[in-house]
Design an enzyme around this catalytic site. Sequence first.
Site, mmCIF file in Angstrom:
data_model
loop_
_atom_site.group_PDB
_atom_site.id
_atom_site.type_symbol
_atom_site.label_atom_id
_atom_site.label_comp_id
_atom_site.label_asym_id
_atom_site.label_seq_id
_atom_site.Cartn_x
_atom_site.Cartn_y
_atom_site.Cartn_z
ATOM 1 N N ALA A 51 10.116 4.110 -1.681
ATOM 2 C CA ALA A 51 9.400 5.212 -1.732
ATOM 3 C C ALA A 51 8.093 5.265 -1.027
ATOM 4 O O ALA A 51 7.720 6.255 -0.282
ATOM 5 C CB ALA A 51 9.250 5.412 -3.207
ATOM 6 N N ASN A 59 7.456 5.750 -7.994
ATOM 7 C CA ASN A 59 5.895 6.599 -7.298
ATOM 8 C C ASN A 59 6.565 7.764 -6.326
ATOM 9 O O ASN A 59 7.614 7.597 -5.935
ATOM 10 C CB ASN A 59 5.141 5.653 -7.024
ATOM 11 C CG ASN A 59 5.841 4.985 -5.637
ATOM 12 O OD1 ASN A 59 6.268 3.853 -5.632
ATOM 13 N ND2 ASN A 59 5.655 5.132 -4.285
ATOM 14 N N ASP A 115 0.434 5.488 -7.382
ATOM 15 C CA ASP A 115 1.616 4.227 -7.099
ATOM 16 C C ASP A 115 1.733 3.848 -8.407
ATOM 17 O O ASP A 115 2.036 2.603 -8.568
ATOM 18 C CB ASP A 115 1.049 3.444 -5.987
ATOM 19 C CG ASP A 115 2.067 2.534 -5.772
ATOM 20 O OD1 ASP A 115 3.501 2.735 -6.101
ATOM 21 O OD2 ASP A 115 1.902 1.323 -5.077
ATOM 22 N N LYS A 149 3.250 0.770 -15.295
ATOM 23 C CA LYS A 149 1.784 0.274 -14.635
ATOM 24 C C LYS A 149 0.774 0.916 -15.117
ATOM 25 O O LYS A 149 -0.451 0.445 -15.081
ATOM 26 C CB LYS A 149 2.061 0.888 -13.006
ATOM 27 C CG LYS A 149 2.949 -0.294 -12.056
ATOM 28 C CD LYS A 149 2.633 0.332 -10.764
ATOM 29 C CE LYS A 149 3.315 -0.679 -9.726
ATOM 30 N NZ LYS A 149 3.059 -0.195 -8.379
ATOM 31 N N TRP A 176 7.090 -5.293 -12.821
ATOM 32 C CA TRP A 176 8.551 -5.510 -12.861
ATOM 33 C C TRP A 176 8.779 -6.776 -13.852
ATOM 34 O O TRP A 176 9.898 -6.809 -14.289
ATOM 35 C CB TRP A 176 9.277 -5.665 -11.618
ATOM 36 C CG TRP A 176 8.969 -6.652 -10.803
ATOM 37 C CD1 TRP A 176 8.005 -6.982 -9.641
ATOM 38 C CD2 TRP A 176 9.583 -7.996 -11.019
ATOM 39 N NE1 TRP A 176 7.922 -8.208 -9.271
ATOM 40 C CE2 TRP A 176 8.892 -8.944 -9.954
ATOM 41 C CE3 TRP A 176 10.336 -8.750 -11.871
ATOM 42 C CZ2 TRP A 176 8.947 -10.131 -9.937
ATOM 43 C CZ3 TRP A 176 10.582 -10.007 -11.637
ATOM 44 C CH2 TRP A 176 9.866 -10.799 -10.930
ATOM 45 N N CYS A 204 0.356 -3.706 6.445
ATOM 46 C CA CYS A 204 0.322 -5.051 6.107
ATOM 47 C C CYS A 204 0.065 -5.480 4.804
ATOM 48 O O CYS A 204 0.395 -6.498 4.294
ATOM 49 C CB CYS A 204 -0.712 -5.921 7.072
ATOM 50 S SG CYS A 204 -0.336 -5.565 8.885
ATOM 51 N N CYS A 254 2.350 -7.108 1.931
ATOM 52 C CA CYS A 254 2.844 -8.325 1.988
ATOM 53 C C CYS A 254 1.673 -9.465 1.922
ATOM 54 O O CYS A 254 1.615 -10.550 1.331
ATOM 55 C CB CYS A 254 3.785 -8.935 3.060
ATOM 56 S SG CYS A 254 5.386 -8.260 2.650
ATOM 57 N N HIS A 255 0.501 -8.794 2.617
ATOM 58 C CA HIS A 255 -0.680 -9.800 2.763
ATOM 59 C C HIS A 255 -1.904 -9.370 1.912
ATOM 60 O O HIS A 255 -2.960 -10.046 2.262
ATOM 61 C CB HIS A 255 -0.758 -9.972 4.315
ATOM 62 C CG HIS A 255 0.384 -10.365 5.321
ATOM 63 N ND1 HIS A 255 0.626 -11.836 4.976
ATOM 64 C CD2 HIS A 255 1.270 -9.968 6.023
ATOM 65 C CE1 HIS A 255 1.698 -12.041 5.979
ATOM 66 N NE2 HIS A 255 2.028 -10.968 6.299
ATOM 67 N N MET A 312 9.485 -12.716 9.025
ATOM 68 C CA MET A 312 8.254 -12.012 9.707
ATOM 69 C C MET A 312 8.817 -11.353 11.133
ATOM 70 O O MET A 312 8.808 -12.054 12.321
ATOM 71 C CB MET A 312 7.226 -12.923 10.121
ATOM 72 C CG MET A 312 6.025 -11.971 10.732
ATOM 73 S SD MET A 312 5.291 -10.665 9.829
ATOM 74 C CE MET A 312 4.453 -9.847 10.943
#
Length: 700
Positions: free
Chosen positions: A199, A280, A325, A352, A414, A625, A628-629, A665
């Site tokens: 999503a 979301n 979200d 959430k 989750w 990014c 993940c970061h 990556m």
Amino acid sequence: MSARAIAAIASLGLLANGMALSAGPAEVTGDTMRNTDAPASVGDWQSYSRTWDEQRFSPLNQINDSNVGRLGLAWYDDLETFRGVQASPLVIDGVLYNVSIYNIVTAYDGKTGRKLWTYDPKVGAEWARLACCGPSARGIAAWNGKIYIGALDGRLIAVDAKTGKEVWSEQTFDDKDAYSITGAPRVYDGKVVIGNGGADYGVRGFVVAYDAETGKQLWKFYTVPGNPADGPDGEASDSAMKIALPTWHGEWWKYGGGGTAWDSFAYDPKLNLVYIGTGNGSPHMWHFRSEGKGDNLFLCSIVAVDATTGAYKWHYQMVPEEEWDYTCTQPMVLADMEIAGKPRQVIMQAPKNGFFYVLDRATGKLISAETYVSENTWASRIDLETGRPVLQPGAHNTTTPHLMSPSWLAAHTWHPMAYSPLTGLMYLSAQEQPSIYARAEDGAFNFVHHRSNSGQGYGNMPELRAKLQQEANAKEKGYLLAWNPVTQSEAWRVPYAHPGSGGVLATAGNLLIQGTIDKTLAIYRADTGAKLWEMNIDQAPVAGAITYMIDGEQYIAINAGWGGSPVYNLGPFQTSTAKLLVFKLDAKGVSLPPLPPPSALPRPPMLRASEAQVGEGRALFGQTCNRCHGDNAVGGVKDLRFMTADTHAKFNDIVLKGLYADKGMASFADVLSPSDVEAIHAYLIARGNEDYADASAKAQ
């Protein structure tokens, strides 16, 4: 009569200890799933949460609150990755089936850990980026001698449980779309049900059911409407889309709409209902998605459909006008309980948004809802007459940055929760992590395929953002929560230094088992929360533990591989490689290898970029990014504030040429230009310089 049925009859009165007689590999049927507590099945873990009601409760009690101190490590397998491993294994007829990253499945002897076979579906390394949150899988399913895998790249695969050889494979979505699969498939009376994610990247959510024997598609249910000009889809959801369509405005279909069912399902075989938890919106910002109008069904909802046909039965929407979200894909649990003096068949969820919901599972009618976190800036309460939230002033996003708590980081995500019919309590990993929200200026939102299309603004008002981030950091907390769903009140909690602890398992031994952010496996009394046992494992498991029995011995198994959402105050977080760990009473002689010594924290290079370039990089990082970061480049899979000099030198090649594709990556050359990458690099150097002094002190 099946071999499993014969084994069940033979075991009556003889196998009170729960040992299952072998009847062939993974012979899971409707009978075994309806009788999971029968002597021939009670030692197995046949589905993601053991039972179709998703209670994640085991009646095994050989390991209990009086002897758990004797627990020891029986065996383990190094999964040879530093990525998050989120799956719950299955154990059927003495064989443990586990899935690691990139959907690699291994079958083990459940007693000894001896590998029986491994199946690698050869998912491409680029899916570490194409999937929203990395290459993890939350589980697998079993039915009639087969193991089912929902692969990241959209394949639903059946393999032979005895040999690991592929039986059939079906592509569940067009690979040109930005879908992925990370959730565990479920098999309900011969139908494999699977959802998908994506999503954030701009897709239209749907759920599909397949024949478990042949792979033939049985039904498909869309969770949000498509382009009205295209007419009905010709799918099971057509009647539901007539309900949903009037709640949408503008040209949402150009952005997908969202609503992906990326994790949670439950099944009531008596009602013949499959329950779908939906996600979301796409994009996140309601202003861009639907012109700031309409409830946008069936975003962030529970939708009940007929298990045989997929036809719509009822829905309850937790988050109308979704733009935070707030996914409602978190675990759903079915139970029977007495509420206000009446027996009720309920479905429960703690999504959430920070509210714990109890619904009638036959009708979808709201019974009760209360917030389970100390601060909720989204809604003050849920109106029991209308079922709608009463929004807090300023909850909807404008272009001015503000803090939301709960946030996309989730009051509960989750991570599996558990319900004990013995204590009447629900157990879950709760957390409080505010986050900065602001929608982009009009005209500033540009949809980009396979990129997080939130519609947020990231770079404006930096001084206000810095102040809000400090406030968010100060409010961050995590805890294990025991919640009474009848009284909608907290029974007890165990606080942790940081958010990020994992899923839970409850047993009849009065045990509650959880992997913790303290890099331990901990076991508590289910009735009081008193800690009974804890072991340092150099990992923070996020997966839920399981328990099983073979030859009269009870085992506890867990995948230990941290890969959760970013944690603001965690700092450098060194772990061992991910491992599958298996414990039993009085096990001795097996120990984990020592944690390797920490490397020195590299000093960031001097910042030479202009503030304008850093600001551009901040926005691009937020768009591309941060999933993940980490928000503000803190935490995540790899903290990029403190890269080595070699990594800085290779930065452009890593991002654009896929230099580290073998490590997950993959190249971003399809969405980022060289100037974009330079701007992101400048922003990361700036963040490193900002945080180096404090971070290096903590590292010491």
